[in-house]
Write a protein that holds these residues in place. Structure first.
Motif: not given
Length: 555
Positions: A286-307
């Motif tokens: 569920v977390l994976k799909v939500s992250t993918e969905t946010h990335e589609k509309y908001f852009g890349a996940y903001p904290w790639p060096k973390d988690k």
């Protein structure tokens, strides 16, 4: 919805009732005894209700003279006594000579020492403020040693603090929530929304074995000493005060590597209670799909060096940078072909709006909550389709009472700015922009705003910035729209008058500008400009204004 000002109002009413009884007709001796008893009762009532810690408003002039660069928090947690003890190192910068370094820390804690460069500094700790005399040290960091019983959350996360519970296996379980109170309820801080630690935070939390600490950033080190373990979490990204967080428990961990649209491989974690480990893989998906969905509309996940991560908490949930609190009991619903968790998705959306795009004044709180809530609607659009999206929009519209403006006055506190319509009406304003601008303009604009360096990470944003950005990006003058829906509670009223056999005059009363509005007639749906001046429409059937519900209108 948050129960605004509940604690001070109840406490005040209790005081009035008790003191009124005390001052009835009695002898002086009786009066003294009754008054003493009454005051003790007032203290007990106030104590049971908790302290009303708010934050924001005008920044303290002393605190406006410096900026926090980094926090290093070394804490030991004592579950049995619900207390903490430790050291906070605050690294700061200033462009002027400081005599006093003023930080926030609630009086419930005892400050035992303040040091810099190995020497003791004079300080006072009153009214939830620590004033540190630094004239003699020419330092850029101070160490503050403190300890005490933690404030207990009354109704987390709305009325926050520490939540200490036991899981079903009898293990201690602690969650921390502080959006409404600020970081001062767990560490010394420059506690104002305009202050973010520009160089991040290090959290070194010591707990008894076998407990685990989930916190911000990446786990740098775990050290063990006898029956204690210290977890060192670290992030170098800027972070807002209430985004700093740690949760204690005995957890089962699931982890995968998430492939971001940026190409980064990012660790993705779910820490759940041992009793729920059978659900861990499901919620990670569920977390994976939500992250993918946010990335589609908001852009890349903001904290790639973390988690990307969630941790199960003993309260409903809250956004904390890279470690979102989750307490929604795995209540997934089917959305198209995937499972949806509204709480998880919403809090995750704050990684973009709230953590990456942050406001420095709670007056602009709607940018955090309204755009994130609109991101919830976009999940419906992405996985349920337009029908599910508009059903969600229509259901939300019924709950909007237009009781308070979405944008609050400048220098608002958190309690002054927090109300349900920063979510619902804030999201609807974004929906209206989609209808006005069209998908080919709106969605690129939304993503561009979320990734504009002027408004992200260490650079904060306000409502004027957003309005100007939309104007610049689209070339559209929507000042009237924004002033109406953000700053007032007024709603345009649709007026339709019959003119002749096939004629209708259509207008929007209560505004002095025009809005692009869909109009359904016998010829189909077309977009027209409507304002207070009537527009003549030829139609064999009565026209329907805004049939799909893009705008908030009185019909």
């Amino acid at each position: 919805m948050k129960n605004l000002n509940s604690k001070p109002l109840i406490a005040k009413a209790s005081q009035q009732i008790i003191l009124a009884f005390a001052f009835e007709s009695h002898t002086p001796h009786q009066m003294k005894n009754i008054l003493t008893t009454a005051l003790l009762l007032v203290a007990l009532v106030s104590s049971s209700l908790g302290q009303n810690w708010d934050w924001g408003g005008p920044i303290d002039p002393l605190q406006a003279r410096f900026e926090v660069k980094h926090y290093r928090l070394e804490l030991e947690l004592f579950p049995e006594s619900k207390s903490i003890k430790g050291k906070s190192t605050v690294t700061f910068s200033t462009s002027t000579q400081l005599d006093t370094l003023r930080l926030d820390l609630i009086d419930e804690y005892k400050v035992t020492s303040v040091q810099a460069k190995g020497g003791e500094l004079e300080f006072s700790h009153n009214n939830d403020l620590i004033d540190i005399l630094i004239t003699a040290c020419s330092c850029d960091a101070v160490d503050i040693f403190y300890e005490g019983i933690t404030p207990i959350a009354i109704n987390p996360p709305w009325e926050g603090g520490f939540t200490w519970k036991k899981d079903q296996l009898g293990n201690d379980w602690m969650g921390l929530s502080s959006q409404g109170e600020g970081a001062k309820i767990f560490m010394p801080a420059l506690d104002h929304p305009s202050s973010e630690a520009a160089e991040g935070v290090d959290l070194l939390i010591t707990v008894p074995k076998p407990y685990f600490i989930a916190a911000n950033g990446r786990l740098a080190q775990v050290t063990q000493k006898e029956d204690m373990q210290t977890y060192h979490w670290s992030t170098t990204y800027p972070i807002n005060n209430y985004g700093i967080n740690f949760t204690m428990g005995v957890f089962h961990e699931e982890e995968i590597s998430f492939t971001s649209v940026s190409g980064d491989q990012i660790p993705m974690h779910a820490w759940v209670l041992q009793e729920n480990k059978a659900k861990a893989k499901d919620i990670l998906e569920v977390l994976k799909v939500s992250t993918e969905t946010h990335e589609k509309y908001f852009g890349a996940y903001p904290w790639p060096k973390d988690k990307v991560a969630i941790v199960e908490t003993p309260y409903l949930g809250m956004e904390h940078q890279t470690i979102n609190a989750y307490g929604n009991f795995y209540r997934f619903v089917k959305m198209g072909a995937v499972n949806y968790d509204n709480l998880l998705h919403h809090e995750l959306g704050h990684e973009w709006f709230g953590n990456k795009v942050s406001v420095g004044d709670w007056a602009d709180f709607w940018i955090h909550e309204g755009i994130t809530a609109y991101g919830d609607w976009l999940y419906y659009l992405e996985h349920g389709g337009e029908e599910a999206y508009f059903e969600k929009v229509g259901g939300t519209l019924k709950s909007i009472s237009h009781s308070k403006p979405v944008a609050s006055p400048v220098n608002s506190t958190e309690e002054e700015a927090y109300h349900s319509e920063i979510y619902t009406k804030g999201a609807y304003i974004m929906h209206s922009l989609r209808g006005i601008l069209g998908d080919e303009v709106f969605f690129p604009m939304l993503k561009a705003f979320a990734n504009d360096p002027r408004f992200t990470y260490k650079n904060q944003v306000n409502t004027r910035d957003f309005i100007d950005f939309v104007t610049s990006f689209t070339g559209e003058n929507l000042e009237g729209f924004f002033q109406l829906y953000l700053y007032t509670t007024d709603i345009p009223e649709v007026k339709i008058s019959k003119k002749g056999n096939n004629g209708f005059e259509v207008s929007l009363q209560g505004i002095d500008f025009e809005l692009p509005v869909e109009l359904k007639t016998d010829k189909g749906i077309e977009t027209v400009k409507l304002g207070k001046k009537p527009l003549l429409i030829n139609s064999k059937t009565p026209p329907i204004v805004d049939p799909r519900g893009w705008l908030m209108l009185k019909k």
